[in-house]
Design an enzyme around this catalytic site. Structure first.
Site, PDB file in Angstrom:
ATOM      1  N   LYS A  25       0.857  -1.193   0.000  1.00  0.00           N
ATOM      2  CA  LYS A  25       0.000   0.000   0.000  1.00  0.00           C
ATOM      3  C   LYS A  25       0.893   1.244   0.000  1.00  0.00           C
ATOM      4  O   LYS A  25       1.484   1.613   1.015  1.00  0.00           O
ATOM      5  CB  LYS A  25      -0.909   0.040   1.227  1.00  0.00           C
ATOM      6  CG  LYS A  25      -1.986   1.120   1.058  1.00  0.00           C
ATOM      7  CD  LYS A  25      -2.465   1.734   2.332  1.00  0.00           C
ATOM      8  CE  LYS A  25      -1.576   2.781   2.899  1.00  0.00           C
ATOM      9  NZ  LYS A  25      -1.412   4.000   2.074  1.00  0.00           N
ATOM     10  N   PRO A  26       0.997   1.904  -1.152  1.00  0.00           N
ATOM     11  CA  PRO A  26       1.834   3.105  -1.217  1.00  0.00           C
ATOM     12  C   PRO A  26       1.115   4.306  -0.618  1.00  0.00           C
ATOM     13  O   PRO A  26      -0.074   4.234  -0.284  1.00  0.00           O
ATOM     14  CB  PRO A  26       2.016   3.302  -2.724  1.00  0.00           C
ATOM     15  CG  PRO A  26       0.745   2.756  -3.322  1.00  0.00           C
ATOM     16  CD  PRO A  26       0.341   1.597  -2.442  1.00  0.00           C
ATOM     17  N   SER A  27       1.839   5.412  -0.511  1.00  0.00           N
ATOM     18  CA  SER A  27       1.229   6.662  -0.047  1.00  0.00           C
ATOM     19  C   SER A  27       0.162   7.112  -1.041  1.00  0.00           C
ATOM     20  O   SER A  27       0.380   7.055  -2.251  1.00  0.00           O
ATOM     21  CB  SER A  27       2.299   7.750   0.066  1.00  0.00           C
ATOM     22  OG  SER A  27       1.678   9.008   0.195  1.00  0.00           O
TER      23      SER A  27
ATOM     24  N   GLU B 229      10.708   1.722   9.744  1.00  0.00           N
ATOM     25  CA  GLU B 229      11.743   2.668   9.285  1.00  0.00           C
ATOM     26  C   GLU B 229      11.113   4.048   9.388  1.00  0.00           C
ATOM     27  O   GLU B 229      10.270   4.404   8.576  1.00  0.00           O
ATOM     28  CB  GLU B 229      12.129   2.363   7.831  1.00  0.00           C
ATOM     29  CG  GLU B 229      12.798   1.020   7.632  1.00  0.00           C
ATOM     30  CD  GLU B 229      14.199   0.953   8.229  1.00  0.00           C
ATOM     31  OE1 GLU B 229      14.802   2.013   8.507  1.00  0.00           O
ATOM     32  OE2 GLU B 229      14.679  -0.167   8.446  1.00  0.00           O
TER      33      GLU B 229
ATOM     34  N   GLU C 204      10.838  16.566  13.827  1.00  0.00           N
ATOM     35  CA  GLU C 204      11.137  16.368  12.405  1.00  0.00           C
ATOM     36  C   GLU C 204      10.257  17.314  11.593  1.00  0.00           C
ATOM     37  O   GLU C 204       9.027  17.274  11.704  1.00  0.00           O
ATOM     38  CB  GLU C 204      10.859  14.921  11.995  1.00  0.00           C
ATOM     39  CG  GLU C 204      11.317  14.654  10.583  1.00  0.00           C
ATOM     40  CD  GLU C 204      10.967  13.266  10.061  1.00  0.00           C
ATOM     41  OE1 GLU C 204       9.824  12.827  10.270  1.00  0.00           O
ATOM     42  OE2 GLU C 204      11.829  12.658   9.408  1.00  0.00           O
TER      43      GLU C 204
ATOM     44  N   GLY D 259      11.205   8.364  11.153  1.00  0.00           N
ATOM     45  CA  GLY D 259      11.780   9.678  10.878  1.00  0.00           C
ATOM     46  C   GLY D 259      13.123   9.918  11.547  1.00  0.00           C
ATOM     47  O   GLY D 259      13.692   9.039  12.199  1.00  0.00           O
TER      48      GLY D 259
ATOM     49  N   GLY E 105      13.086   3.767  14.558  1.00  0.00           N
ATOM     50  CA  GLY E 105      12.624   2.499  14.009  1.00  0.00           C
ATOM     51  C   GLY E 105      13.023   1.248  14.746  1.00  0.00           C
ATOM     52  O   GLY E 105      13.715   1.278  15.755  1.00  0.00           O
TER      53      GLY E 105
ATOM     54  N   CYS F 124      14.623  11.162   4.932  1.00  0.00           N
ATOM     55  CA  CYS F 124      14.642  10.810   6.354  1.00  0.00           C
ATOM     56  C   CYS F 124      16.021  10.959   6.973  1.00  0.00           C
ATOM     57  O   CYS F 124      16.147  11.268   8.153  1.00  0.00           O
ATOM     58  CB  CYS F 124      14.139   9.393   6.535  1.00  0.00           C
ATOM     59  SG  CYS F 124      15.001   8.218   5.472  1.00  0.00           S
TER      60      CYS F 124
ATOM     61  N   GLU G 174      16.756  -2.593   7.214  1.00  0.00           N
ATOM     62  CA  GLU G 174      16.544  -2.927   5.816  1.00  0.00           C
ATOM     63  C   GLU G 174      17.914  -3.115   5.173  1.00  0.00           C
ATOM     64  O   GLU G 174      18.925  -2.621   5.698  1.00  0.00           O
ATOM     65  CB  GLU G 174      15.784  -1.800   5.098  1.00  0.00           C
ATOM     66  CG  GLU G 174      14.322  -1.748   5.509  1.00  0.00           C
ATOM     67  CD  GLU G 174      13.460  -0.872   4.616  1.00  0.00           C
ATOM     68  OE1 GLU G 174      13.786   0.316   4.458  1.00  0.00           O
ATOM     69  OE2 GLU G 174      12.441  -1.369   4.114  1.00  0.00           O
TER      70      GLU G 174
HETATM   71  P1  NAD Z   1       3.205   8.926   6.995  1.00  0.00           P
HETATM   72  O1  NAD Z   1       3.599   8.241   8.239  1.00  0.00           O
HETATM   73  O2  NAD Z   1       2.253  10.047   7.060  1.00  0.00           O
HETATM   74  O3  NAD Z   1       2.561   7.874   5.956  1.00  0.00           O
HETATM   75  C1  NAD Z   1       3.248   6.703   5.555  1.00  0.00           C
HETATM   76  C2  NAD Z   1       2.243   5.655   5.087  1.00  0.00           C
HETATM   77  O4  NAD Z   1       1.427   5.237   6.192  1.00  0.00           O
HETATM   78  C3  NAD Z   1       1.277   6.124   4.012  1.00  0.00           C
HETATM   79  O5  NAD Z   1       1.147   5.090   3.052  1.00  0.00           O
HETATM   80  C4  NAD Z   1      -0.021   6.340   4.788  1.00  0.00           C
HETATM   81  O6  NAD Z   1      -1.175   6.231   3.974  1.00  0.00           O
HETATM   82  C5  NAD Z   1       0.052   5.214   5.802  1.00  0.00           C
HETATM   83  N1  NAD Z   1      -0.754   5.382   7.027  1.00  0.00           N
HETATM   84  C6  NAD Z   1      -1.170   6.529   7.614  1.00  0.00           C
HETATM   85  N2  NAD Z   1      -1.856   6.259   8.758  1.00  0.00           N
HETATM   86  C7  NAD Z   1      -1.853   4.909   8.907  1.00  0.00           C
HETATM   87  C8  NAD Z   1      -2.363   4.009   9.890  1.00  0.00           C
HETATM   88  N3  NAD Z   1      -3.021   4.447  10.961  1.00  0.00           N
HETATM   89  N4  NAD Z   1      -2.159   2.687   9.730  1.00  0.00           N
HETATM   90  C9  NAD Z   1      -1.465   2.218   8.675  1.00  0.00           C
HETATM   91  N5  NAD Z   1      -0.956   3.011   7.684  1.00  0.00           N
HETATM   92  C10 NAD Z   1      -1.150   4.346   7.809  1.00  0.00           C
HETATM   93  O7  NAD Z   1       4.580   9.367   6.288  1.00  0.00           O
HETATM   94  P2  NAD Z   1       4.795  10.294   5.004  1.00  0.00           P
HETATM   95  O8  NAD Z   1       4.371  11.673   5.339  1.00  0.00           O
HETATM   96  O9  NAD Z   1       4.233   9.630   3.784  1.00  0.00           O
HETATM   97  O10 NAD Z   1       6.382  10.217   4.859  1.00  0.00           O
HETATM   98  C11 NAD Z   1       7.271  11.022   5.570  1.00  0.00           C
HETATM   99  C12 NAD Z   1       7.821  10.298   6.767  1.00  0.00           C
HETATM  100  O11 NAD Z   1       8.463   9.087   6.371  1.00  0.00           O
HETATM  101  C13 NAD Z   1       8.899  11.089   7.501  1.00  0.00           C
HETATM  102  O12 NAD Z   1       8.697  10.969   8.878  1.00  0.00           O
HETATM  103  C14 NAD Z   1      10.190  10.399   7.069  1.00  0.00           C
HETATM  104  O13 NAD Z   1      11.262  10.569   7.966  1.00  0.00           O
HETATM  105  C15 NAD Z   1       9.750   8.990   6.978  1.00  0.00           C
HETATM  106  N6  NAD Z   1      10.653   8.198   6.141  1.00  0.00           N
HETATM  107  C16 NAD Z   1      11.489   7.316   6.763  1.00  0.00           C
HETATM  108  C17 NAD Z   1      12.375   6.572   5.993  1.00  0.00           C
HETATM  109  C18 NAD Z   1      13.308   5.568   6.622  1.00  0.00           C
HETATM  110  O14 NAD Z   1      13.794   4.714   5.912  1.00  0.00           O
HETATM  111  N7  NAD Z   1      13.584   5.629   7.908  1.00  0.00           N
HETATM  112  C19 NAD Z   1      12.407   6.731   4.602  1.00  0.00           C
HETATM  113  C20 NAD Z   1      11.535   7.640   4.027  1.00  0.00           C
HETATM  114  C21 NAD Z   1      10.657   8.369   4.803  1.00  0.00           C
END
Ligand code: NAD
Length: 502
Positions: free
Chosen positions: A194-196, A268, A404, A270, A478, A302, A482
């Site tokens: 499930k992507p964003s 993984e 963050e 923030g 986290g 991130c 990975e």
């Molecule tokens: P987000 O947490 O808002 O969303 C990520 C995913 O989770 C989306 O697909 C969203 O639809 C889903 N989601 C939201 N609520 C949910 C729930 N209750 N249950 C299950 N799934 C749910 O993150 P974002 O805004 O898309 O991305 C930015 C964040 O990602 C930043 O905090 C960044 O640091 C982090 N990030 C971390 C890494 C890493 O490898 N550590 C890599 C990239 C991004």
């Protein structure tokens, strides 16, 4: 088809990909996907409804149980992943168009880090899938009373968990998706991805490629939608492992949701990483690294350093060089070669970034550069832009130094002794990455060992996420790792078979 910033983008089919087939599902919440560089709609993607989630999990469960994937030989799985890699490589121009359109990430960065690196990771997992499932421990002879003896031994078998729910963020969508499905499939699991909802198209292209590559039905399923779809995947007993990349807030929610069934969770999350600049550093290099950490994908990475922790004796010069490097950065369209920095993902992200900056300035922080929304004419109209911003005259207790922000905003903090630098860097709820700049590699290595983070870059590091090297975070950044064999191990159960050989 859609026009994105003057380029015709061939978008993939916007439906659910379940059990090897496309299926309409209009009961969930639809999302209008925007081009962040222009604010113009690219298309509308329906959200998966509960019956689509159920169908995807049923398909993944069946594919996990019937042996078409988990029971296939490592070699057969490897060949299937190489086929997928081949199809995607053939589509790489289209992948690039789609990723640039949905992320707004500048072309050169997108080519290397969004698409090129994703293909490299997938190739790595296609090869890693060949890893033998069985390893043996040497047999042991145990004396028995009366002079006889028993010969016994142990075989350790790696087995897939079963069904993996992979939930990914918006910033590097193709790479993040591949970093999940690559090791999960290589280890013999089946996947519901499930992507964003902000960047769903690269996952849908992966589904298209899986169809062309003849991946067995049910092995890779893709569902679109937002939090409700993600939440349904994290609470369903048919899911054996939840692999999540995203914010720490959602990560904590997922951990809690999975707890009642004791489902394994990989997280993984923030970061609020520190860049430690020592007095002996090449300051031109340090400022270049500092500037890159602010501007790369408009700070939507991130691991980017957002706290620049600089030894007091060189702090003024570092700040001056950083200001000069960032002052000339042009905000522009991703395909414009003169673009220094692209947009944030949505207007809400610009509001969040601006809110953090305003709060800090109201509390007395000094703006070294940036610090306000772009003046008219200094960024493409309609896009979600914010200039590179650096704040000084604050300390590590301020919200802007602790939370963050996920935008092009950094703070500069000072230190006198190395102990102080380490204390400031480690005084964070997060622990994803660290960066050290010093002319003395031994000193830099020692500092790197003292930072409580999953990775540390010395003098800029190699500059990319190597699929062969573990990646992950300490504390709120986290759980698990990975990449590397360690990353593959996360997707396998270990079974010890003890045998009596006579
Ligand atoms: P987000 O947490 O808002 O969303 C990520 C995913 O989770 C989306 O697909 C969203 O639809 C889903 N989601 C939201 N609520 C949910 C729930 N209750 N249950 C299950 N799934 C749910 O993150 P974002 O805004 O898309 O991305 C930015 C964040 O990602 C930043 O905090 C960044 O640091 C982090 N990030 C971390 C890494 C890493 O490898 N550590 C890599 C990239 C991004």
């Amino acid at each position: 088809m859609s026009h994105a910033a003057g380029t015709r983008v061939e978008l993939p089919r916007a439906d659910q990909f379940i059990d090897g087939r496309w299926r309409e599902s209009n009961g969930g919440e639809p999302e209008t996907v925007l081009d962040p560089a222009t604010g113009q709609p690219l298309g509308t993607v329906p959200g998966a409804d509960p019956s689509a989630v159920d169908a995807a999990l049923t398909a993944a469960r069946r594919a996990a149980a019937t042996g078409t994937w988990a029971g296939a030989t490592p070699r057969a799985r490897s060949e299937a992943l190489y086929r997928l890699h081949g199809v995607l490589t053939g589509m790489s121009e289209r992948l690039l168009d789609v990723v640039v359109a949905e992320t707004g990430c500048p072309l050169r960065l997108s080519k290397g880090q969004q698409v090129g690196l994703a293909l490299r990771h997938l190739e790595h997992w296609a090869e890693a899938a060949r890893r033998p499932e069985l390893t043996a421990r040497p047999p042991v002879v145990t004396p028995r009373p009366g002079g006889a003896a028993t010969l016994g031994g142990w075989a350790v078998r790696r087995e897939p968990y079963g069904v993996v729910a992979a939930i990914t963020p918006y910033n590097f969508p193709l790479l993040e998706n591949v970093m999940k499905l690559g090791p999960a499939l290589a280890a013999g699991n089946t996947v519901v991805l499930k992507p964003s909802p902000l960047t769903p198209y690269s996952a849908l292209l992966l589904a298209e490629a899986a169809e062309f590559a003849d991946l067995p039905a049910g092995v890779l399923n893709v569902l679109t939608g937002g939090a409700p779809v993600g939440a349904a995947l994290t609470t369903d007993p048919r899911v054996d492992l939840v692999s999540f990349t995203g914010s720490d807030t959602v990560g904590a929610r997922i951990l809690a949701a999975a707890a009642p069934r004791v489902t394994k969770v990989l997280l993984e999350l923030g970061g609020k990483s520190a860049l430690v600049v020592c007095a002996d550093a090449d300051l031109a290099l340090a400022a270049r690294i500092g500037a890159q950490n602010v501007t790369t994908h408009a700070g939507q990475g991130c691991v980017l350093a957002t706290r620049h922790v600089v030894q007091h004796s060189v702090r003024d010069e570092y700040q001056e060089r950083l200001r000069a490097a960032l002052g000339g950065v042009r905000l522009g369209l991703p395909r414009d070669p003169g673009t220094g920095m692209g947009p944030l993902i949505r207007a809400a992200a610009v509001d969040r970034v601006d809110g953090h900056v305003r709060t800090a300035v109201r509390a007395g922080a000094t703006v070294l550069t940036g610090g306000a929304r772009p003046a008219p004419g200094t960024a493409p109209a309609g896009g979600f832009y914010y200039p590179p911003t650096v704040l000084t005259d604050l300390d590590n207790t301020w919200a802007v130094a602790r939370e963050e922000i996920f935008g092009p905003v950094a703070v500069v903090l000072g230190f006198d002794t190395e102990d102080e630098a380490v204390a400031i860097a480690n005084d964070s709820a997060y622990g994803l990455a660290g960066h050290v700049v010093s002319a003395d590699p031994g000193r830099a290595f020692e500092l790197a060992c003292r930072l409580r983070t999953g990775t540390v870059d010395i003098n800029g590091g190699p500059g990319y996420t190597n699929p062969d090297v573990p990646f992950g975070g300490y504390r709120r950044s986290g759980l698990g790792r990975e990449n590397g064999t360690e990353g593959l191990d996360e997707y396998t159960q270990l079974k010890t078979i003890k045998y009596h050989a006579g």
